[in-house]
Design a protein around this motif. Sequence first.
Motif, PDB file in Angstrom:
ATOM      1  N   LEU A  92       0.886  -1.165   0.000  1.00 23.49           N
ATOM      2  CA  LEU A  92       0.000   0.000   0.000  1.00 23.49           C
ATOM      3  C   LEU A  92       0.924   1.216   0.000  1.00 23.49           C
ATOM      4  CD1 LEU A  92      -2.552  -1.101   2.738  1.00 23.49           C
ATOM      5  CD2 LEU A  92      -2.879  -1.133   0.260  1.00 23.49           C
ATOM      6  N   GLU A  95       0.861   4.173   2.530  1.00 26.79           N
ATOM      7  CA  GLU A  95       1.158   3.785   3.907  1.00 26.79           C
ATOM      8  C   GLU A  95       2.508   3.085   4.056  1.00 26.79           C
ATOM      9  OE1 GLU A  95      -2.146   1.770   5.769  1.00 26.79           O
ATOM     10  OE2 GLU A  95      -3.534   2.781   4.405  1.00 26.79           O
ATOM     11  N   ARG A  97       3.429  -0.044   3.535  1.00 26.60           N
ATOM     12  CA  ARG A  97       3.292  -1.316   4.239  1.00 26.60           C
ATOM     13  C   ARG A  97       2.511  -2.279   3.364  1.00 26.60           C
ATOM     14  NH1 ARG A  97      -1.513  -2.593   6.601  1.00 26.60           N
ATOM     15  NH2 ARG A  97      -3.123  -1.004   6.512  1.00 26.60           N
ATOM     16  N   TYR A  98       2.558  -3.540   3.744  1.00 25.28           N
ATOM     17  CA  TYR A  98       1.774  -4.566   3.067  1.00 25.28           C
ATOM     18  C   TYR A  98       0.507  -4.811   3.874  1.00 25.28           C
ATOM     19  CZ  TYR A  98       5.933  -5.398   0.362  1.00 25.28           C
ATOM     20  OH  TYR A  98       7.007  -5.233  -0.466  1.00 25.28           O
ATOM     21  N   ASP A  99      -0.611  -4.820   3.195  1.00 24.84           N
ATOM     22  CA  ASP A  99      -1.891  -5.095   3.840  1.00 24.84           C
ATOM     23  C   ASP A  99      -2.133  -6.596   3.928  1.00 24.84           C
ATOM     24  OD1 ASP A  99      -4.369  -4.363   4.995  1.00 24.84           O
ATOM     25  OD2 ASP A  99      -5.364  -4.689   3.062  1.00 24.84           O
TER      26      ASP A  99
END
Length: 152
Positions: A92, A95, A97-99
């Motif tokens: 993502l 953000e 980061r990985y969701d």
Amino acid sequence: MTEQNPAPQDPFENAGDTRLWIERTGTRRYVGYNSRGATVQIGSVGDEDAFSPGELLKIALAGCSGLTSDAPLSRRLGPDYAATIRVGGMALRPEDRYDALADELTVDLSGLDQAEKAKLLVILQRAIEEHCTVGRTLNAGATTTFTVAGES
């Protein structure tokens, strides 16, 4: 009965007293090391001959699933079974980061009857859920700590 507090754990302690570190080799390039002599090239997505940190995270998840599933598969398919684990997940970007991450084991189960396959799938799922340290860590939402050490 008095509860004893365990000794504080060294935040850099690893299994088997293995030391882990990376060293910078160039702009946005590092080499990762362990004290057993293994190395891994780390760079940005698109860099030749290097894994990005996100790719290493995904490879760690797939590797953990593979190692965790190895014993039950070996017992049922023999020690020389072939397997591939595909892994992925998009970051993502806003953000950073990985969701969600996903891994998928491909293995030939044609030598097993339907009941054996069904039982093996339950065993594999349970083994991964209970013993894949990387997956369990991600699912639990591990905390991270970053510090800077150096001369003042």
